[in-house]
Design an enzyme around this catalytic site. Structure first.
Site, mmCIF file in Angstrom:
data_model
loop_
_atom_site.group_PDB
_atom_site.id
_atom_site.type_symbol
_atom_site.label_atom_id
_atom_site.label_comp_id
_atom_site.label_asym_id
_atom_site.label_seq_id
_atom_site.Cartn_x
_atom_site.Cartn_y
_atom_site.Cartn_z
ATOM 1 N N TYR A 17 -11.483 -5.543 0.488
ATOM 2 C CA TYR A 17 -10.821 -5.304 1.771
ATOM 3 C C TYR A 17 -10.903 -3.818 2.131
ATOM 4 O O TYR A 17 -11.294 -3.443 3.232
ATOM 5 C CB TYR A 17 -9.365 -5.778 1.724
ATOM 6 C CG TYR A 17 -8.592 -5.406 2.958
ATOM 7 C CD1 TYR A 17 -8.861 -6.012 4.179
ATOM 8 C CD2 TYR A 17 -7.606 -4.422 2.908
ATOM 9 C CE1 TYR A 17 -8.177 -5.647 5.326
ATOM 10 C CE2 TYR A 17 -6.912 -4.057 4.044
ATOM 11 C CZ TYR A 17 -7.191 -4.668 5.247
ATOM 12 O OH TYR A 17 -6.504 -4.295 6.377
ATOM 13 N N GLU A 39 -0.839 -8.920 10.117
ATOM 14 C CA GLU A 39 0.086 -7.779 10.013
ATOM 15 C C GLU A 39 1.517 -8.192 10.333
ATOM 16 O O GLU A 39 2.456 -7.704 9.706
ATOM 17 C CB GLU A 39 -0.349 -6.633 10.927
ATOM 18 C CG GLU A 39 -1.617 -5.927 10.483
ATOM 19 C CD GLU A 39 -1.498 -5.134 9.193
ATOM 20 O OE1 GLU A 39 -0.378 -4.922 8.685
ATOM 21 O OE2 GLU A 39 -2.549 -4.724 8.674
ATOM 22 N N TRP A 47 0.840 -5.996 1.319
ATOM 23 C CA TRP A 47 -0.399 -6.449 1.944
ATOM 24 C C TRP A 47 -1.180 -7.372 1.022
ATOM 25 O O TRP A 47 -1.811 -8.320 1.473
ATOM 26 C CB TRP A 47 -1.243 -5.245 2.379
ATOM 27 C CG TRP A 47 -2.490 -5.653 3.098
ATOM 28 C CD1 TRP A 47 -3.772 -5.438 2.699
ATOM 29 C CD2 TRP A 47 -2.594 -6.370 4.341
ATOM 30 N NE1 TRP A 47 -4.659 -5.969 3.610
ATOM 31 C CE2 TRP A 47 -3.951 -6.550 4.626
ATOM 32 C CE3 TRP A 47 -1.642 -6.886 5.235
ATOM 33 C CZ2 TRP A 47 -4.412 -7.209 5.764
ATOM 34 C CZ3 TRP A 47 -2.102 -7.550 6.374
ATOM 35 C CH2 TRP A 47 -3.466 -7.698 6.629
#
Length: 188
Positions: A17, A39, A47
């Site tokens: 990522y 998000e 995350w």
């Protein structure tokens, strides 16, 4: 071994990522919507939690097709709340449905969501020169402004912290630290 930003763990998923997506400018509305949804679900969580569930989110939310999501029925909403593969927060699931419709409203008004969101930085990423974790802010005046604008339009779970993380994810802001191999060496 590549030097990466301080927040990257030894997780291959996290490294991929970081190396291939985070901070790369995104102008495609479909991807912008995907990151907006991810998000908003990340709010208050790590995350990596979202990344680990990303494929499940794709399946559950029809590959982040905002047209379909905006038209979800009450039955679909209820089925999402039963889906153990995603984050089953009632308000966040409801916000994804609401935000999908509002996303399309912004598209109608501006021609695309991309034109709208990137206008805040005159279509050019902001490249910061942060050296360490303590230098990277959670919010800025710009994330405050975008958050207020989206909230005024009715968007949910778009607080300033979420918006700053969103701007980082879609490359509006390049916050790769100066010691990271992804930090752009040639800055005007």
């Amino acid at each position: 071994m590549k030097q990466r930003c301080f927040w990257v763990t030894d997780s291959k998923l996290y490294q991929d990522y970081h190396d291939n997506e985070w901070g790369e400018p995104v102008f495609d509305d479909a991807i912008l919507f995907e990151f907006l949804i991810l998000e908003t679900f990340q709010a208050g969580l790590s995350w990596i939690t979202v990344l680990n569930k990303r494929e499940n989110f794709r399946k559950a939310f029809d590959n982040f097709n905002y047209i379909k999501i905006a038209n979800y029925s009450e039955d679909k909403y209820e089925s999402l709340l039963q889906d153990v593969g995603i984050i089953r927060n009632k308000l966040k699931v409801k916000s994804a449905i609401t935000n999908a419709g509002l996303f399309m409203d912004v598209q109608k008004e501006f021609g695309s969501f991309s034109k709208f969101i990137w206008s805040y930085v005159n279509d050019k990423p902001i490249v910061n020169k942060f050296e360490k974790r303590e230098d990277v802010p959670a919010t800025t005046a710009l994330s405050d402004t975008i958050s207020k604008d989206l909230k005024k339009r009715g968007f949910k779970f778009v607080g300033s912290t979420v918006m700053y993380a969103y701007m980082q994810a879609i490359g509006m802001i390049n916050d790769h630290t100066t010691d990271c191999f992804k930090y752009p060496n040639k800055i005007d």
